[in-house]
Scaffold this motif. Sequence first.
Motif, PDB file in Angstrom:
ATOM      1  N   GLN A 229       0.806  -1.214   0.000  1.00 31.54           N
ATOM      2  CA  GLN A 229       0.000   0.000   0.000  1.00 31.54           C
ATOM      3  C   GLN A 229       0.841   1.266   0.000  1.00 31.54           C
ATOM      4  N   ASP A 350      -6.821  -4.102   5.218  1.00 33.56           N
ATOM      5  CA  ASP A 350      -7.550  -2.839   5.380  1.00 33.56           C
ATOM      6  C   ASP A 350      -8.799  -3.130   6.200  1.00 33.56           C
ATOM      7  N   PHE A 369      -6.837   5.642   8.376  1.00 37.36           N
ATOM      8  CA  PHE A 369      -6.949   4.281   7.861  1.00 37.36           C
ATOM      9  C   PHE A 369      -6.396   3.262   8.870  1.00 37.36           C
ATOM     10  N   ALA A 371      -5.091   0.296   8.358  1.00 24.64           N
ATOM     11  CA  ALA A 371      -4.623  -0.518   7.234  1.00 24.64           C
ATOM     12  C   ALA A 371      -3.119  -0.695   7.338  1.00 24.64           C
TER      13      ALA A 371
END
Length: 429
Positions: A229, A350, A369, A371
Amino acid sequence: MNNSDDKKHNATRRNFLTRAVVAAAAAPLASQAFAKPVESATSATPASTSTSEPFWGKHQGGIATPIQRNTYFMAFDMLTTERTELIALLKAWTEAAAEMASAPAKIDAHPDLAQAPADSGATIGLPNSRLTITFGFGPTLFEKDGVDRFGIAKNRPAALADLPRFNGDQLIPERTGGDISIQASADDAQVVEYALRRMVSLAYGIAKIRWAQNGFTAGFKAGETPRNQMGFKDGTINVPTKDPAQMHQFVWAGDEGPEWMRDGSYMVIRPIRIALEHWDRMKLGFQEETVGRHKYSGAPIGKQHEFDKLDLDATDKDGNLLIAENSHARLAAPESNDGAQILRRAFNYDNGVAQIAERWPPWHQAVTFDAGLLFQCYQRDPRTGFTKMFEKMAKFDMLNQFTTHIGSGLFACPPGAKPGEFIGQKLFA
């Protein structure tokens, strides 16, 4: 719990054991049927079952298997203290795993409308999607709070030593540890969820979920390295799974441990939250300096191609190291760790958003986030693999300002099973 509840609980446990024992008794016949298309873990898969990965074999699937697009990891704690119930559960889990990996789900031709369906039906019409199911045994299965619940404490491998607390760890107890782990991986997210739901159903009254995390890899072509990511290729330097000598040297357990673990491997898994919003605001040059690689090509700093050899001595015109001293690539390189290597098998995750305390000024609470990376690696011995490498990285890696290790697990993944056996059978011999 009143007497009525006790009776219901005991009845539930008896019903489970009855189903498990029946499944175990049928295992040799059913397993032979499922195993016919595949002769060994390394044999070619027939075209008619090209979406299937072999379950039976010398090694468990999901370790050297080419990485799939989706995964679902789950750690369990045992509710029972009965050795026979643990064995019955492992038999039932093994048989179910072999069935799911080998044969697509079928519609019940004669359903009983007055009963709950024996199968959820969530994967009817779906291919196996290269499903693998991998089992592991945690340190607490052998001894918990000083108690040898299942009479196996003497068989705990020395390599299954508890991981030390690393610099910067912010481990959440509810996302750490576990007696047994099960990980389903496949190219279809619904297939992996279905597999874990079935395992949870079989464990009812015998084991309970401790923690879980699903994950995914970016869309990529066969032979390409997936991106994480943060936008970087993830896992360029890795043990080559098709090289038996290197797999034996770095991944598969050998004669140094107990016989029941020979040809198995030790797995470390750690959910790592990444401050993605913070990372996205960093200049490209700083991102590349932090990682030690060019973002788009994946090549080491100063090189052009992803798989060019790291030159840790290369300098610029001013004598500065091209690959920074505290860069991730340098600290993780075998050359920086006395040749130590691990088989890295990591997924992105996520979980939506969460409120956390930022790790940079002004350190305020923020909704961001939830994640990051579901880091996972396999090795012959974690003490000379992950622990050796990460002790230095936890202190000096430039990536640490963006990453937080929030969970951790260590599991001994026994070798594969033959038809008619169950996973970890030699542990209980």
